[in-house]
Write a protein that holds these residues in place. Structure first.
Motif, PDB file in Angstrom:
ATOM      1  N   VAL A   7      39.853  39.475  52.487  1.00  0.00           N
ATOM      2  CA  VAL A   7      39.003  39.535  51.301  1.00  0.00           C
ATOM      3  C   VAL A   7      39.577  40.576  50.347  1.00  0.00           C
ATOM      4  N   CYS A   8      39.857  40.170  49.134  1.00  0.00           N
ATOM      5  CA  CYS A   8      40.337  41.127  48.133  1.00  0.00           C
ATOM      6  C   CYS A   8      39.159  41.540  47.249  1.00  0.00           C
ATOM      7  N   GLY A   9      39.026  42.798  47.005  1.00  0.00           N
ATOM      8  CA  GLY A   9      37.933  43.235  46.135  1.00  0.00           C
ATOM      9  C   GLY A   9      38.092  44.679  45.740  1.00  0.00           C
ATOM     10  N   GLY A  10      37.767  44.988  44.519  1.00  0.00           N
ATOM     11  CA  GLY A  10      37.847  46.360  44.039  1.00  0.00           C
ATOM     12  C   GLY A  10      36.463  46.981  43.977  1.00  0.00           C
ATOM     13  N   ILE A  11      36.348  48.022  43.191  1.00  0.00           N
ATOM     14  CA  ILE A  11      35.048  48.663  43.022  1.00  0.00           C
ATOM     15  C   ILE A  11      34.683  48.625  41.537  1.00  0.00           C
ATOM     16  N   ALA A  12      33.394  48.752  41.262  1.00  0.00           N
ATOM     17  CA  ALA A  12      32.942  48.672  39.869  1.00  0.00           C
ATOM     18  C   ALA A  12      31.859  49.709  39.646  1.00  0.00           C
ATOM     19  N   LEU A  33      30.574  57.943  37.445  1.00  0.00           N
ATOM     20  CA  LEU A  33      29.479  57.000  37.648  1.00  0.00           C
ATOM     21  C   LEU A  33      29.406  56.579  39.108  1.00  0.00           C
ATOM     22  N   PRO A  34      28.208  56.266  39.556  1.00  0.00           N
ATOM     23  CA  PRO A  34      28.110  55.649  40.881  1.00  0.00           C
ATOM     24  C   PRO A  34      28.893  54.336  40.886  1.00  0.00           C
ATOM     25  N   HIS A  35      29.525  54.029  41.987  1.00  0.00           N
ATOM     26  CA  HIS A  35      30.281  52.781  42.090  1.00  0.00           C
ATOM     27  C   HIS A  35      29.758  51.930  43.246  1.00  0.00           C
ATOM     28  N   VAL A  36      30.016  50.660  43.128  1.00  0.00           N
ATOM     29  CA  VAL A  36      29.709  49.738  44.230  1.00  0.00           C
ATOM     30  C   VAL A  36      30.947  48.881  44.477  1.00  0.00           C
ATOM     31  N   PHE A  37      30.969  48.238  45.626  1.00  0.00           N
ATOM     32  CA  PHE A  37      32.000  47.241  45.871  1.00  0.00           C
ATOM     33  C   PHE A  37      31.755  46.133  44.859  1.00  0.00           C
ATOM     34  N   ASP A  38      32.814  45.641  44.250  1.00  0.00           N
ATOM     35  CA  ASP A  38      32.672  44.643  43.193  1.00  0.00           C
ATOM     36  C   ASP A  38      31.682  43.539  43.616  1.00  0.00           C
ATOM     37  N   PRO A  39      30.644  43.314  42.821  1.00  0.00           N
ATOM     38  CA  PRO A  39      29.585  42.399  43.274  1.00  0.00           C
ATOM     39  C   PRO A  39      30.068  40.981  43.584  1.00  0.00           C
ATOM     40  N   TRP A  40      31.050  40.498  42.836  1.00  0.00           N
ATOM     41  CA  TRP A  40      31.543  39.137  43.144  1.00  0.00           C
ATOM     42  C   TRP A  40      32.305  39.136  44.458  1.00  0.00           C
ATOM     43  N   ALA A  41      33.158  40.134  44.627  1.00  0.00           N
ATOM     44  CA  ALA A  41      33.919  40.227  45.870  1.00  0.00           C
ATOM     45  C   ALA A  41      32.980  40.454  47.052  1.00  0.00           C
ATOM     46  N   ALA A  42      31.870  41.129  46.770  1.00  0.00           N
ATOM     47  CA  ALA A  42      30.902  41.390  47.838  1.00  0.00           C
ATOM     48  C   ALA A  42      30.344  40.068  48.373  1.00  0.00           C
ATOM     49  N   HIS A  43      30.090  39.134  47.475  1.00  0.00           N
ATOM     50  CA  HIS A  43      29.621  37.830  47.952  1.00  0.00           C
ATOM     51  C   HIS A  43      30.659  37.202  48.880  1.00  0.00           C
ATOM     52  N   ALA A  44      31.922  37.327  48.476  1.00  0.00           N
ATOM     53  CA  ALA A  44      33.003  36.777  49.301  1.00  0.00           C
ATOM     54  C   ALA A  44      33.039  37.470  50.657  1.00  0.00           C
ATOM     55  N   LEU A  45      32.829  38.771  50.640  1.00  0.00           N
ATOM     56  CA  LEU A  45      32.866  39.532  51.889  1.00  0.00           C
ATOM     57  C   LEU A  45      31.733  39.105  52.821  1.00  0.00           C
ATOM     58  N   GLY A  49      32.188  37.613  56.477  1.00  0.00           N
ATOM     59  CA  GLY A  49      31.544  38.197  57.649  1.00  0.00           C
ATOM     60  C   GLY A  49      30.744  37.157  58.410  1.00  0.00           C
ATOM     61  N   HIS A  50      30.091  36.305  57.660  1.00  0.00           N
ATOM     62  CA  HIS A  50      29.270  35.260  58.260  1.00  0.00           C
ATOM     63  C   HIS A  50      30.142  34.270  59.027  1.00  0.00           C
ATOM     64  N   LEU A 121      46.060  31.588  56.866  1.00  0.00           N
ATOM     65  CA  LEU A 121      45.236  32.547  56.118  1.00  0.00           C
ATOM     66  C   LEU A 121      44.110  31.879  55.329  1.00  0.00           C
ATOM     67  N   LEU A 122      42.953  32.498  55.400  1.00  0.00           N
ATOM     68  CA  LEU A 122      41.853  32.179  54.473  1.00  0.00           C
ATOM     69  C   LEU A 122      41.755  33.380  53.538  1.00  0.00           C
ATOM     70  N   LEU A 123      42.163  33.165  52.296  1.00  0.00           N
ATOM     71  CA  LEU A 123      42.159  34.264  51.339  1.00  0.00           C
ATOM     72  C   LEU A 123      40.882  34.182  50.505  1.00  0.00           C
ATOM     73  N   PHE A 124      40.073  35.234  50.571  1.00  0.00           N
ATOM     74  CA  PHE A 124      38.806  35.263  49.851  1.00  0.00           C
ATOM     75  C   PHE A 124      38.845  36.339  48.758  1.00  0.00           C
TER      76      PHE A 124
END
Lengths: 263, 329, 575
Positions: A7-12, A33-45, A49-50, A121-124
């Motif tokens: 899963v590729c994902g940055g922070i926002a 600023l407070p940051h979160v794991f990028d919300p779109w990538a979070a869905h992928a994550l 996980g599921h 590979l499953l690239l998300f």
């Protein structure tokens, strides 16, 4: 099937209301600023996980590029959600980097993952980042890794017997394209998916933490440039003169609205 | 030289990209991808462009492998330094990988293209940027709805067909699923976007939560006005938390940060409090009104043309009466 | 006992920052071995309830003696929003509206002071030494925590897990053997549990219930601090490091502060103390009047709200000190009674307690001694008792006694204790809880109060705005930038985090007590308007609006609110 999901994902930055561009361009106080794991990538994550949970032996890696200190902070929360191994890259903040550079760095990092079989590979990833918002990085990473089966704005994935994938992609107007992909490797850039955010599970965090902390300490610098010249970066300034209608009976407001709609 | 990449038949978004490209004052090539190109080329024959095409059954569907192969061939064959395509799902999926293959640059969601520069949004649609690039080929995906479509006359066109061997692919497109009911998603064709905010599910003045009445009023309103229904993230999110929510809302209705930014001519926000619907969600909606109980709601002020300080339940009840035709539900 | 880790820490604030900074430095130098995982260095895990270690909103001016001892080369440029103090003033704010509740004596004095006042205020010519911070720094605790926390994490010798609330210490056979995580109720065992979860943290309160407080100690003085971070207008004349302490307005009991950070940013806020007798004690409305006082308004007018937030402070100081150590545990920071209530300083003191405990722990680890009460008292508590913290807190211990009797007595009491170095103090008294009728006596008739109560109940809104309006407080002219509604502050000043699936952490224990309660202070004082009138007489709670300020816990006259460890809270935008 023992999936290998990257899963590729940055922070926002989040919340976003105080964003203010400054020359560079950059965002004023972005690292404060407070940051979160990028919300779109979070869905992928969460989808990764599921999928991993349903398929024993599957493994999830998260490849993430962000300023190391901030990434570390964000990961301490994300790591409590599901088991994964982090491949961190110490890169520049924000969305003003070019997807070509980011994709090069991500693809190179993926190639270094020990035991990863690129042919399985499953690239998300998210279908866009919440920062650059371009929706181009994942396809570039896929292209660099030679993945020809790519899906964008994925809402749903069904893994069928025999390992084929049925994929629902979100199109314009809320329609969905359904495709059948007969095998791996494949790249899925997710829209929202269907899974809620998993609750934090501190023991998962501690288990992830054993590899997370050393990985972060060893995170390699990953420079990325803008690839372009920014001629102007600004906050939209249009302020409307809002007419405030108070103390009007609901019936009259309703009539006015209906009239406006039917104009 | 500019290349415009379009699928056949040519969509409204495609015509918009074409119109935009004709205004840039450079020689134009149109690259068509689809089952058969001639008819589509004729439909825009009056634009005076050179026509290239990658056609055949494998290219009749939207699929990364075949679309990328076709677009790559068109870019290479045209020798264009600038390629423009509509920012639809199909091209947004295919062209970034093509940019990688041809060593080019790519920008998406462009709302304005001028010679040498592009204007687009960053940071969840909060920051406007104008940028220029030296790298070529430069691929620009232009946001549908951000300009006029090409309106020239059809003319017989000469189409040069490129012989592109369909790439091996493991993906088979099974079809398109449209949501059954008209209100299951945001419909861009509607004249009005009605945005329901989280206030609908909160405790009302009498202390009660009236979700079922809210559902009824909202559905009645959108059905009778033909409006498209949107929602705020906070309301959609609640469905994941098992709270009493409006049962027909899904993430497909979500406007704002991680949803869509619709471009309806008119927008009416109800019970929305916060930045998503007001700041991000309806940035591209032309005429905006809001119904909110709080006259000092800093989010509607400066963002809406009219803010009605009223109870949305009452207003929609009255609107239903004004709209009449109970049988039309 | 099987150990999951060696040292478990609860709550990441300045105290834990001091503890982990000092501890990880020691661990890296000395190559000590873990008992939980032999062969590895001691395993240190810190659980933080909030979503981030830079979570809360918090401007502070501190002399930073202990912080500088930890970082002798401390460079404020390295920490966002930090600046050395460049000027300091203590200002008495007159009431420009005549709406505050001032004792007759104060009112008379105001009449005279008005002649000499500029911008409706008197700048005191001299700041008592015990209040001075001129050699210190203006900091954002959120940013400072983040800066310190990142260094701890990068050491690789401690893990800090945010959004991981600890519901209670794990107490077995009279000793603390670890912590219980709120997420799944699982116990995590460690040789030492360090509790630094603040004065209203669930773990600390559970320890107080289990072990009681030392004789004569009591935690009865609190305040809610509410703050705005303001982007000052472009033509501001205020230099970074400008520090203004205020008193006298919006009510005489309310202290205020105004600190200027670099880059045209200021923190402005007030403390609404438990001894303010008004049962409708809304900090938000008072905060809006505070920044509009002519003395401050000239600086902030045209500015923009960048961030907002609120937090409870324990103002009992050393009188509220719990047992600092016991078998298997030690307490540090504000919840350990470290705040100096005379000097109004808590961050540096909290940091110091953390460093003292870390030094003690390193000694015990080195000597391979267990973390028993005796060993911790001989090392940690002994260090604390012989340090400047103890000396100064003894001076401060009774400095605020007078406030229980009245605001003038309060100020005199502070001066008495401050100037005599604690040798003299005002006799103590009990804080009276006034009814609305008593509080507004002479200003609003009982009949008028009942009328307002009825109107507000019918409209389903809280009382405070209507009562303040009736007393002559001018209406707030919202500008959508700096003066915004309370709910807009929750949206514009940050973001309330209320993770899906978490249970409500504010609970009303006994419905009968709520039904009998006439004050309903919980509704009136709620910093996020998260507590409101419900369908029954028991107030309703909305987790999505709760900023976790903890004020309901100590404001409930019947002690009827349970404030459990829950994730989330208010994530201030720029703190």
């Amino acid at each position: 099937m023992s999936y290998q999901i990257v899963v590729c994902g940055g922070i926002a930055p989040d919340p976003l209301q105080t964003l203010e561009p400054v020359p560079g361009p950059a965002l004023k106080n972005e690292m404060m600023l407070p940051h979160v794991f990028d919300p779109w990538a979070a869905h992928a994550l969460y989808e990764a996980g599921h999928l991993a949970k349903l398929n024993p032996g599957a493994k999830v890696w998260v490849v993430s590029m962000a300023p190391k200190a901030k990434l570390q902070q964000v990961m301490m929360t994300v790591a409590q959600k599901l088991p994964f191994e982090l491949v961190p890259l110490d890169g520049p903040p924000g969305g003003f980097t070019d997807s070509a550079d980011v994709a090069e760095a991500l693809a190179a990092a993926i190639r270094t993952i020990a035991g990863l079989d690129l042919s399985r590979l499953l690239l998300f990833g998210g279908w866009e980042s919440a920062t650059r918002g371009a929706g181009t990085t994942m396809q570039r990473v896929g292209a660099l890794l030679g993945i020809t089966e790519q899906f964008l704005a994925v809402d749903q994935l069904e893994v069928r017997d025999g390992g084929s994938l049925r994929v629902w992609e979100r199109l314009e107007g809320g329609r969905q394209q359904v495709s059948l992909c007969s095998g791996l490797p494949a790249m899925l850039a997710w829209a929202t998916g269907h899974l809620p955010e998993p609750p934090n599970h501190p023991p998962t965090g501690m288990a992830n933490g054993r590899l997370l902390m050393p990985a972060l300490q060893k995170a390699k610098p990953a420079p990325a440039g803008a690839g372009c010249t920014f001629l102007d970066v600004s906050l939209p300034k249009q302020i409307r003169q809002t007419v405030i209608v108070k103390d009007k009976p609901a019936a009259e407001i309703a009539r006015e609205i209906v009239e406006w709609i039917t104009q | 030289m500019i290349l415009v990449i379009l699928e056949t038949p040519i969509s409204k978004a495609g015509l918009e990209s074409l119109c935009c490209a004709t205004k840039l004052g450079d020689t134009l090539t149109v690259g068509l991808v689809g089952a058969a190109a001639q008819e589509a080329a004729n439909s825009i024959g009056g634009c005076g462009a050179r026509f290239l095409a990658v056609e055949g059954e494998p290219y009749s569907v939207s699929r990364y492998a075949t679309d990328a192969a076709a677009a790559e061939a068109l870019i290479r064959a045209s020798g264009a330094a600038l390629a423009i395509a509509p920012c639809t799902h199909r091209w947004q999926r295919a062209l970034p990988g093509v940019a990688q293959r041809v060593g080019g640059a790519i920008d998406t969601h462009a709302v304005d293209i001028s010679p040498g520069s592009v204007r687009r949004w960053y940071y969840r649609q909060r920051i406007e940027v104008t940028l220029a690039r030296a790298a070529t080929p430069w691929i620009i995906l232009r946001e549908p709805g951000s300009g006029d479509p090409w309106q020239g006359v059809p003319a017989q066109a000469t189409v040069e067909r490129l012989d592109v061997t369909p790439p091996a692919t493991r993906t088979q497109v099974e079809g398109i699923e449209a949501q059954a009911a008209s209100q299951q998603t945001i419909r861009p064709d509607a004249a009005l976007l009605f945005v329901a905010g989280a206030g609908w599910t909160k405790k009302q003045k009498d202390g009660a939560v009236r979700t079922s009445e809210a559902s009824e009023l909202i559905l009645q309103f959108v059905n009778r006005t033909g409006a498209s229904l949107g929602s705020s993230k906070s309301l959609v999110d609640q469905s994941g938390e098992g709270q009493a929510v409006l049962p027909f809302l899904t993430h497909l209705h979500q406007v704002g940060q991680t949803g869509s930014t619709p471009r309806h001519r008119k927008g009416l926000a109800s019970c929305c409090h916060g930045e998503e619907p007001h700041v991000v969600g309806w940035r591209f909606v032309n005429e905006r009104r809001a119904i909110n109980l709080d006259p000092n709601c800093g989010w509607a002020r400066g963002k809406a043309d009219v803010l009605y300080v009223a109870d949305a339940f009452e207003v929609l009840r009255e609107a239903a009466k004004a709209l009449g035709q109970p049988g039309a539900d | 006992m099987n150990l999951d880790a060696d040292i478990l820490c609860v709550g990441f604030g300045p105290a834990m920052g001091g503890f982990l900074t000092t501890l990880t430095r020691g661990l890296s130098e000395e190559g000590l071995e873990s008992a939980a995982m032999p062969g590895l260095p001691p395993q240190v895990i810190c659980y933080e309830r909030a979503d981030d270690i830079s979570f809360g909103v918090s401007g502070v001016v501190t002399r930073a003696r202990a912080i500088r001892a930890s970082f002798p080369e401390f460079d404020p440029d390295a920490v966002p929003m930090a600046a050395p103090v460049t000027s300091e003033s203590l200002v008495y704010l007159l009431d420009p509206h005549g709406a505050s509740r001032r004792p007759a004596m104060l009112r008379a004095a105001d009449g005279i002071l008005k002649i000499a006042a500029e911008h409706g205020a008197i700048e005191l010519p001299y700041i008592p030494g015990f209040l001075q911070k001129h050699d210190g720094f203006v900091l954002s605790i959120g940013q400072f925590n983040q800066w310190a926390g990142q260094q701890v994490l990068m050491s690789g010798l401690a893990q800090i897990w945010p959004s991981a609330p600890v519901s209670a210490p794990l107490i077995e056979e009279g000793r603390v053997s670890g912590v219980v995580l709120a997420a799944d109720g699982a116990g995590v065992r460690g040789a030492l549990t360090v509790v630094g979860d603040g004065p209203y943290g669930a773990a600390g309160r559970r320890l107080d219930e289990e072990f009681g407080l030392p004789e004569g100690h009591v935690r009865d003085e609190w305040a809610v601090g509410m703050k705005l971070v303001i982007e000052l207008p472009e033509d501001t004349t205020l230099a970074p490091g400008t520090v203004i302490h205020t008193f006298g307005y919006p009510e005489p009991e309310i202290f205020g502060f105004f600190y200027t950070h670099p880059d045209r940013i200021a923190s402005a806020g007030i403390f609404v103390p438990s001894w303010l007798e008004n049962p409708v004690r809304t900090a938000y409305r008072y905060l809006q009047h505070f920044i509009q006082h002519p003395y401050l308004w000239r600086y902030v007018r045209g500015g923009r709200m960048k961030s907002w937030g609120a937090k409870s402070l324990l103002e009992s100081g050393r009188r509220g000190e719990p047992f600092l150590a016991g078998d298997g545990y030690a307490r540090i920071g504000e919840g350990s009674g470290s705040t100096n209530v005379l000097t109004g300083s808590g961050v540096d003191e909290a940091w110091l307690t953390g460093t003292q405990l870390a030094e003690a722990v390193l000694v015990l680890l080195r000597e391979k001694k267990p973390f028993t009460r005796e060993n911790l008292e001989a090392t940690y508590v002994a260090r604390r008792r012989t340090s400047w913290l103890e000396r100064e807190n003894l001076v401060a211990e009774k400095a605020r006694n007078g406030f229980a009797r009245g605001v003038i007595q309060g100020f005199l009491g502070m001066a008495l204790a401050g100037f005599t170095r604690g040798r003299l103090h005002w006799p103590s008294g009990d804080v009276k809880r006034r009814t609305l009728k008593e509080y507004y006596s002479g200003r609003l008739s009982p009949h008028r109060i009942v009328e307002i109560q009825k109107q507000c109940a019918a409209a389903g809104i809280s009382l405070h705005d209507a009562l303040m309006d009736a007393c002559g407080w001018p209406a707030i002219q919202y500008d959508g930038q700096l003066l915004v509604t309370h709910q807009d502050a929750l949206l514009m000043g940050g973001k309330v985090q209320a993770p899906a699936g978490a249970e409500d952490h504010v609970l009303f224990r006994d419905a009968v007590l709520c039904e009998e309660c006439r004050q309903r202070t919980c509704i009136e004082m709620c910093s996020g308007q998260a507590i409101h009138a419900g369908e029954t007489k028991v107030p309703a709670f909305e987790r999505e609006k709760c900023v976790h300020c903890g004020a309901c816990l100590w404001n409930c006259p019947g002690n009827n609110i349970a404030f459990a460890a829950g994730p989330g809270g208010f994530h201030s935008a720029e703190n």
